[in-house]
Write a protein that holds these residues in place. Structure first.
Motif, PDB file in Angstrom:
ATOM      1  N   THR A  53     -20.327 -32.255   8.974  1.00 20.78           N
ATOM      2  CA  THR A  53     -20.981 -32.336   7.665  1.00 20.78           C
ATOM      3  C   THR A  53     -22.489 -32.149   7.810  1.00 20.78           C
ATOM      4  O   THR A  53     -23.103 -31.377   7.063  1.00 20.78           O
ATOM      5  N   THR A  55     -24.061 -30.693  10.215  1.00 18.64           N
ATOM      6  CA  THR A  55     -24.327 -29.324  10.652  1.00 18.64           C
ATOM      7  C   THR A  55     -24.268 -28.369   9.465  1.00 18.64           C
ATOM      8  O   THR A  55     -25.106 -27.467   9.347  1.00 18.64           O
ATOM      9  N   ALA A  56     -23.294 -28.575   8.588  1.00 19.74           N
ATOM     10  CA  ALA A  56     -23.190 -27.721   7.398  1.00 19.74           C
ATOM     11  C   ALA A  56     -24.424 -27.900   6.509  1.00 19.74           C
ATOM     12  O   ALA A  56     -24.989 -26.917   6.012  1.00 19.74           O
ATOM     13  N   GLU A  57     -24.855 -29.145   6.318  1.00 16.91           N
ATOM     14  CA  GLU A  57     -26.054 -29.402   5.515  1.00 16.91           C
ATOM     15  C   GLU A  57     -27.279 -28.755   6.154  1.00 16.91           C
ATOM     16  O   GLU A  57     -28.105 -28.148   5.467  1.00 16.91           O
ATOM     17  N   LEU A  59     -27.310 -26.200   8.106  1.00 18.57           N
ATOM     18  CA  LEU A  59     -27.180 -24.751   7.950  1.00 18.57           C
ATOM     19  C   LEU A  59     -27.606 -24.321   6.551  1.00 18.57           C
ATOM     20  O   LEU A  59     -28.318 -23.323   6.391  1.00 18.57           O
ATOM     21  N   HIS A  60     -27.207 -25.087   5.532  1.00 17.30           N
ATOM     22  CA  HIS A  60     -27.615 -24.766   4.163  1.00 17.30           C
ATOM     23  C   HIS A  60     -29.132 -24.874   4.013  1.00 17.30           C
ATOM     24  O   HIS A  60     -29.767 -24.013   3.395  1.00 17.30           O
ATOM     25  N   LYS A  61     -29.704 -25.930   4.581  1.00 17.47           N
ATOM     26  CA  LYS A  61     -31.160 -26.089   4.509  1.00 17.47           C
ATOM     27  C   LYS A  61     -31.864 -24.944   5.230  1.00 17.47           C
ATOM     28  O   LYS A  61     -32.881 -24.433   4.759  1.00 17.47           O
ATOM     29  N   THR A  62     -31.314 -24.554   6.363  1.00 16.01           N
ATOM     30  CA  THR A  62     -31.903 -23.447   7.120  1.00 16.01           C
ATOM     31  C   THR A  62     -31.841 -22.157   6.313  1.00 16.01           C
ATOM     32  O   THR A  62     -32.807 -21.390   6.284  1.00 16.01           O
ATOM     33  N   ASN A  63     -30.726 -21.937   5.647  1.00 18.79           N
ATOM     34  CA  ASN A  63     -30.599 -20.736   4.809  1.00 18.79           C
ATOM     35  C   ASN A  63     -31.595 -20.762   3.657  1.00 18.79           C
ATOM     36  O   ASN A  63     -32.218 -19.743   3.344  1.00 18.79           O
ATOM     37  N   ARG A  64     -31.749 -21.938   3.024  1.00 16.00           N
ATOM     38  CA  ARG A  64     -32.722 -22.049   1.928  1.00 16.00           C
ATOM     39  C   ARG A  64     -34.133 -21.812   2.454  1.00 16.00           C
ATOM     40  O   ARG A  64     -34.944 -21.147   1.806  1.00 16.00           O
ATOM     41  N   GLU A  67     -34.636 -18.148   3.005  1.00 22.99           N
ATOM     42  CA  GLU A  67     -34.851 -17.463   1.728  1.00 22.99           C
ATOM     43  C   GLU A  67     -36.264 -17.713   1.219  1.00 22.99           C
ATOM     44  O   GLU A  67     -36.925 -16.796   0.722  1.00 22.99           O
TER      45      GLU A  67
END
Length: 140
Positions: A53, A55-57, A59-64, A67
């Motif tokens: 969980t 790691t997924a969060e 990853l999402h923060k890294t993607n944001r 961007e």
């Protein structure tokens, strides 16, 4: 001989009983160990879910963040282009100033004789004016 046979069977039965008792204790100990291993694995599974969980969060923060960096980079590109435009304008201005200075220098060179005459006449006029002022003072 039958007694020996009975005693042998009894001894074998006692030995088998002792073997079964120790085997039972060993199996109970093994059962406790396996329960501990199972509970450890359950805890590990829970931790892995938590890590997944997080790691997924992450990853999402890294993607944001990527961007956001991309957007800011595009905005910065606009600023860089604007600065390039200003640089080009300054360069054109410098070129114009060099041309103007060159033109003035050429005009001065072409009209050097006239300038020398103007300076000479100006000096003469200044001397006449100074003499006139002195005469006026002495006349008063």
């Amino acid at each position: 001989m039958i007694i020996i046979l009975y005693l042998s069977v009894a001894l074998i039965a006692v030995a088998f009983l002792v073997l079964v008792i120790y085997l039972s204790k060993t199996l109970k100990s093994l059962q406790l160990t396996l329960k501990n291993v199972a509970s450890t694995l359950e805890g590990l599974e829970g931790q892995m879910k938590g890590i997944t969980t997080e790691t997924a969060e992450l990853l999402h923060k890294t993607n944001r963040l990527a961007e956001d960096i991309q957007e800011k980079s595009e905005k910065l590109n606009t600023v860089v282009h604007a600065v390039q435009g200003v640089g080009a304008s300054v360069q054109q201005f410098n070129t114009s100033m060099k041309q103007a200075a060159g033109s003035v220098s050429a005009s001065v060179r072409e009209n050097q004789d006239k300038i020398n005459q103007v300076v000479t006449w100006s000096q003469a006029a200044m001397e006449i004016w100074e003499k006139w002022k002195q005469k006026k003072k002495s006349a008063l």
